[in-house]
Design a protein around this motif. Structure first.
Motif, PDB file in Angstrom:
ATOM      1  N   GLN A   1      32.492 110.150 -34.467  1.00 51.36           N
ATOM      2  CA  GLN A   1      34.112 109.820 -35.323  1.00 51.36           C
ATOM      3  C   GLN A   1      35.005 109.153 -34.581  1.00 51.36           C
ATOM      4  OE1 GLN A   1      34.860 113.309 -37.804  1.00 51.36           O
ATOM      5  NE2 GLN A   1      32.704 114.770 -36.921  1.00 51.36           N
ATOM      6  N   LEU A   2      34.738 109.296 -33.150  1.00 47.87           N
ATOM      7  CA  LEU A   2      36.055 108.413 -32.714  1.00 47.87           C
ATOM      8  C   LEU A   2      35.273 107.529 -32.330  1.00 47.87           C
ATOM      9  CD1 LEU A   2      38.271 108.318 -30.803  1.00 47.87           C
ATOM     10  CD2 LEU A   2      37.476 108.931 -28.977  1.00 47.87           C
ATOM     11  N   GLN A   3      34.144 107.070 -32.210  1.00 47.88           N
ATOM     12  CA  GLN A   3      33.893 105.781 -32.114  1.00 47.88           C
ATOM     13  C   GLN A   3      33.900 104.589 -32.973  1.00 47.88           C
ATOM     14  OE1 GLN A   3      30.346 105.502 -30.822  1.00 47.88           O
ATOM     15  NE2 GLN A   3      30.525 104.770 -28.562  1.00 47.88           N
ATOM     16  N   ASN A   4      33.752 104.957 -34.160  1.00 52.00           N
ATOM     17  CA  ASN A   4      33.596 104.644 -36.121  1.00 52.00           C
ATOM     18  C   ASN A   4      35.316 104.331 -36.113  1.00 52.00           C
ATOM     19  OD1 ASN A   4      31.378 104.760 -36.718  1.00 52.00           O
ATOM     20  ND2 ASN A   4      30.890 106.843 -37.624  1.00 52.00           N
ATOM     21  N   PHE A   5      35.940 105.680 -35.739  1.00 54.26           N
ATOM     22  CA  PHE A   5      37.883 105.195 -36.134  1.00 54.26           C
ATOM     23  C   PHE A   5      38.468 103.971 -34.965  1.00 54.26           C
ATOM     24  CE2 PHE A   5      41.492 105.973 -34.628  1.00 54.26           C
ATOM     25  CZ  PHE A   5      43.319 106.814 -36.461  1.00 54.26           C
ATOM     26  N   ALA A   6      37.307 103.744 -33.460  1.00 52.07           N
ATOM     27  CA  ALA A   6      38.110 102.822 -33.053  1.00 52.07           C
ATOM     28  C   ALA A   6      37.786 101.918 -33.358  1.00 52.07           C
ATOM     29  CB  ALA A   6      37.735 103.173 -31.400  1.00 52.07           C
ATOM     30  N   ASP A   7      36.759 101.362 -34.450  1.00 53.97           N
ATOM     31  CA  ASP A   7      35.762 100.535 -34.622  1.00 53.97           C
ATOM     32  C   ASP A   7      36.981  99.580 -35.384  1.00 53.97           C
ATOM     33  OD1 ASP A   7      33.883  99.776 -32.879  1.00 53.97           O
ATOM     34  OD2 ASP A   7      32.543 101.507 -33.872  1.00 53.97           O
ATOM     35  N   HIS A   8      37.789 100.738 -36.765  1.00 58.00           N
ATOM     36  CA  HIS A   8      38.402 100.263 -37.791  1.00 58.00           C
ATOM     37  C   HIS A   8      39.833 100.581 -37.810  1.00 58.00           C
ATOM     38  CE1 HIS A   8      34.526 101.957 -39.530  1.00 58.00           C
ATOM     39  NE2 HIS A   8      34.501 100.597 -40.100  1.00 58.00           N
ATOM     40  N   GLU A   9      40.114 100.554 -36.590  1.00 60.34           N
ATOM     41  CA  GLU A   9      41.942 100.514 -36.361  1.00 60.34           C
ATOM     42  C   GLU A   9      42.117  99.843 -35.080  1.00 60.34           C
ATOM     43  OE1 GLU A   9      43.655 102.566 -38.546  1.00 60.34           O
ATOM     44  OE2 GLU A   9      42.300 103.655 -39.466  1.00 60.34           O
ATOM     45  N   VAL A  10      43.296 100.297 -34.616  1.00 62.46           N
ATOM     46  CA  VAL A  10      43.314  99.446 -33.572  1.00 62.46           C
ATOM     47  C   VAL A  10      42.941 100.231 -31.733  1.00 62.46           C
ATOM     48  CG1 VAL A  10      45.228  98.142 -31.231  1.00 62.46           C
ATOM     49  CG2 VAL A  10      44.883  97.807 -34.182  1.00 62.46           C
ATOM     50  N   SER A  11      42.655  99.950 -31.477  1.00 64.25           N
ATOM     51  CA  SER A  11      41.990 100.995 -29.529  1.00 64.25           C
ATOM     52  C   SER A  11      42.670 100.059 -28.667  1.00 64.25           C
ATOM     53  CB  SER A  11      40.557 100.313 -29.621  1.00 64.25           C
ATOM     54  OG  SER A  11      39.733  99.392 -29.465  1.00 64.25           O
ATOM     55  N   PHE A  12      42.706 101.057 -27.777  1.00 67.22           N
ATOM     56  CA  PHE A  12      43.053 100.357 -26.509  1.00 67.22           C
ATOM     57  C   PHE A  12      41.999 101.132 -25.084  1.00 67.22           C
ATOM     58  CE2 PHE A  12      46.914 101.010 -29.333  1.00 67.22           C
ATOM     59  CZ  PHE A  12      47.425  99.657 -29.211  1.00 67.22           C
ATOM     60  N   PRO A  13      41.022 100.190 -25.018  1.00 65.69           N
ATOM     61  CA  PRO A  13      40.003 100.740 -24.205  1.00 65.69           C
ATOM     62  C   PRO A  13      41.155 101.125 -22.630  1.00 65.69           C
ATOM     63  CG  PRO A  13      39.465  98.908 -24.924  1.00 65.69           C
ATOM     64  CD  PRO A  13      40.646  99.431 -25.892  1.00 65.69           C
ATOM     65  N   MET A  14      40.599 101.921 -21.664  1.00 74.16           N
ATOM     66  CA  MET A  14      41.450 102.779 -20.632  1.00 74.16           C
ATOM     67  C   MET A  14      40.806 103.092 -20.035  1.00 74.16           C
ATOM     68  SD  MET A  14      44.548 104.123 -21.989  1.00 74.16           S
ATOM     69  CE  MET A  14      43.498 105.929 -22.867  1.00 74.16           C
ATOM     70  N   ALA A  15      40.204 102.061 -18.667  1.00 72.42           N
ATOM     71  CA  ALA A  15      38.855 102.800 -17.710  1.00 72.42           C
ATOM     72  C   ALA A  15      39.938 103.027 -16.091  1.00 72.42           C
ATOM     73  CB  ALA A  15      38.617 101.340 -17.533  1.00 72.42           C
ATOM     74  N   GLN A  16      41.205 103.328 -16.178  1.00 69.74           N
ATOM     75  CA  GLN A  16      41.706 103.309 -14.583  1.00 69.74           C
ATOM     76  C   GLN A  16      41.341 104.698 -15.021  1.00 69.74           C
ATOM     77  OE1 GLN A  16      45.047 101.751 -14.482  1.00 69.74           O
ATOM     78  NE2 GLN A  16      44.532 100.277 -13.760  1.00 69.74           N
ATOM     79  N   SER A  17      41.561 105.720 -13.630  1.00 67.31           N
ATOM     80  CA  SER A  17      41.407 107.278 -13.558  1.00 67.31           C
ATOM     81  C   SER A  17      41.705 107.314 -12.117  1.00 67.31           C
ATOM     82  CB  SER A  17      40.009 107.513 -13.695  1.00 67.31           C
ATOM     83  OG  SER A  17      40.134 108.943 -12.500  1.00 67.31           O
ATOM     84  N   ASN A  18      43.171 108.026 -11.939  1.00 69.30           N
ATOM     85  CA  ASN A  18      43.940 108.469 -10.939  1.00 69.30           C
ATOM     86  C   ASN A  18      43.289 109.990 -10.882  1.00 69.30           C
ATOM     87  OD1 ASN A  18      46.179 106.484 -10.832  1.00 69.30           O
ATOM     88  ND2 ASN A  18      46.356 107.407 -12.695  1.00 69.30           N
ATOM     89  N   ARG A  19      42.187 110.592 -11.184  1.00 71.09           N
ATOM     90  CA  ARG A  19      41.573 112.432 -11.142  1.00 71.09           C
ATOM     91  C   ARG A  19      40.875 112.165  -9.705  1.00 71.09           C
ATOM     92  NH1 ARG A  19      41.815 115.733 -16.274  1.00 71.09           N
ATOM     93  NH2 ARG A  19      40.138 113.623 -16.848  1.00 71.09           N
ATOM     94  N   SER A  20      40.276 110.573  -9.630  1.00 72.20           N
ATOM     95  CA  SER A  20      39.317 111.085  -8.390  1.00 72.20           C
ATOM     96  C   SER A  20      38.995 109.909  -7.611  1.00 72.20           C
ATOM     97  CB  SER A  20      37.348 110.202  -8.973  1.00 72.20           C
ATOM     98  OG  SER A  20      37.058 111.502 -10.724  1.00 72.20           O
ATOM     99  N   SER A  21      38.540 110.092  -6.602  1.00 75.30           N
ATOM    100  CA  SER A  21      38.632 109.478  -4.865  1.00 75.30           C
ATOM    101  C   SER A  21      37.140 108.009  -6.012  1.00 75.30           C
ATOM    102  CB  SER A  21      37.741 109.818  -4.385  1.00 75.30           C
ATOM    103  OG  SER A  21      36.298 110.584  -4.357  1.00 75.30           O
ATOM    104  N   LEU A  22      37.455 106.748  -5.191  1.00 70.06           N
ATOM    105  CA  LEU A  22      36.470 105.435  -5.291  1.00 70.06           C
ATOM    106  C   LEU A  22      35.028 106.377  -4.652  1.00 70.06           C
ATOM    107  CD1 LEU A  22      38.709 103.074  -3.281  1.00 70.06           C
ATOM    108  CD2 LEU A  22      38.961 103.353  -5.731  1.00 70.06           C
ATOM    109  N   GLU A  23      34.793 106.901  -3.849  1.00 66.82           N
ATOM    110  CA  GLU A  23      33.593 107.315  -4.182  1.00 66.82           C
ATOM    111  C   GLU A  23      33.000 107.688  -5.400  1.00 66.82           C
ATOM    112  OE1 GLU A  23      33.212 109.678  -0.372  1.00 66.82           O
ATOM    113  OE2 GLU A  23      30.824 109.290  -0.851  1.00 66.82           O
TER     114      GLU A  23
END
Length: 399
Positions: free
Chosen positions: A224-246
């Motif tokens: 449902q979230l994917q379908n919503f993103a397909d029909h509306e404006v989406s902003f992919p966010m890949a950055q994470s501040n909670r995990s180490s690089l490893e």
């Protein structure tokens, strides 16, 4: 503008975190400007029902133990049990949540029809055949005991708004902007409710990660979230501040290796203040007791080195069980979970907050009504005392 924004989260801790992080950002508010409303989806629905539907005004939230006890009695009355499945928890946590989301207009009435419907013969057909009657009896038992469960909060709210267009319109005017956190765990009914509240002119921001959907057993559907993103404006966010690089490198490698099992192929990227690298140990266990013993051994070793230990569990029930096992093993432990008592969530603090909010904004009829409710005035009495079309100042003079 604050009053027109509602932020809906999956847990109470998340709602508190949102509010704590938002307050500093809105520290320079204009006179009369208030903070957005922060709440879990269930608390939001429960408040609406208690305020607007006499059938739910006096109902209390049913604990898991109470839900299980009610369903256990109903199953025993129907002589339904299984040697390899816990029918009580299966019905309470999986079948009822899924059933309430689907308009089963032609539920099978025979084992043969059930086999055709699900595609295979099953020894559990008697349970599935009686599911509609069980759900009906369960709902009646909740009503008789003045209880409500979390799924019923959403279903009853959806029905209330769907059947009362004028009420729905007032709600839309009040909440113009809706932010939904953890949207990957939204089920069909929750999505339909939020879409109904937003309406064609509303603004709906859904935040979530399809790869983190973990409540499919209860009806959550990341598509449902994917379908919503397909029909509306989406902003992919890949950055994470909670995990180490490893950890991020490990997660990305795991995702690439099992790509067919992940709805999203978006890899994690480093943020602005990632924690320092630590160590990763991944191991599987054939039996739960083996995993428990490994946890106990690791905890003893780390505590002996004056290290702190945190154990994350999937559910509150699992966390409670793990806490009990640590105590039995003589390892000091403290249980933290979403339903733990919190000073700012106590009834007395909530009442004081409502009193001060009304004193600062006496024109807000809603605040005035909430103060009286939290001080113990019955809703039926409020209906006789108050009229939302009459200014609060006039009502106070009349009292």
């Amino acid at each position: 503008m604050g009053r027109s924004v509602v932020v809906l989260t999956f847990t109470e801790n998340a709602a508190r975190t949102f509010e704590q992080r938002t307050r500093p950002l809105l520290s320079e508010r204009r006179p009369g400007q208030t903070l957005p409303t922060f709440s879990t989806i269930h608390s939001f629905c429960n408040r609406l029902l208690r305020q607007l539907d006499l059938n739910y005004t006096e109902r209390q939230v049913a604990s898991d133990e109470r839900r299980y006890a009610v369903l256990d009695g109903l199953l025993q009355a129907e002589n339904l049990w299984s040697s390899d499945l816990d029918y009580t928890r299966l019905v309470a946590d999986t079948l009822i949540p899924n059933y309430r989301q689907q308009p089963y207009l032609h539920h099978p009435e025979t084992p043969e029809a059930m086999a055709t419907w699900v595609g295979v013969d099953s020894e559990h057909a008697p349970l599935l055949l009686k599911l509609p009657a069980l759900v009906n009896a369960y709902d009646q038992a909740l009503a008789a005991a003045a209880l409500i469960d979390y799924d019923l909060m959403i279903l009853a709210t959806y029905r209330l708004l769907k059947e009362n267009p004028s009420l729905l319109q007032r709600l839309r005017q009040r909440y113009v902007y809706l932010i939904e956190d953890e949207a990957q765990d939204s089920n069909t009914l929750q999505s339909a409710l939020l879409a109904l509240i937003c309406g064609p002119e509303g603004h709906w921001l859904r935040v979530g990660d399809p790869n983190q959907s973990i409540y499919g057993f209860g009806g959550a559907d990341f598509r449902q979230l994917q379908n919503f993103a397909d029909h509306e404006v989406s902003f992919p966010m890949a950055q994470s501040n909670r995990s180490s690089l490893e950890i991020m490198h490990f997660a990305n490698a795991y995702q690439r290796h099992f790509a067919q099992d992940f709805p999203s192929s978006l890899p994690l990227e480093a943020g602005f203040k990632n924690p320092e690298n630590g160590w990763i140990w991944v191991k599987t266990y054939a039996h739960l007791q083996d995993e428990l013993q490994a946890n106990l051994q690791a905890a003893r070793r780390l505590l002996a080195e004056d290290q702190s230990v945190g154990v994350l569990c999937r559910t509150n029930i699992n966390g409670q069980w793990m806490h009990e096992q640590f105590q039995k093993a003589g390892i000091p432990s403290v249980l933290h979970h979403d339903r733990a008592d919190h000073f700012f969530q106590t009834d007395s603090v909530k009442t004081l907050a409502q009193v001060f909010e009304f004193l600062m904004q006496p024109h807000q009829f809603y605040c005035y009504q909430q103060v009286l409710l939290m001080l113990g005035v019955e809703r039926r009495t409020l209906k006789l005392m108050l009229n939302p079309d009459i200014p609060v100042a006039t009502q106070m003079q009349n009292l």
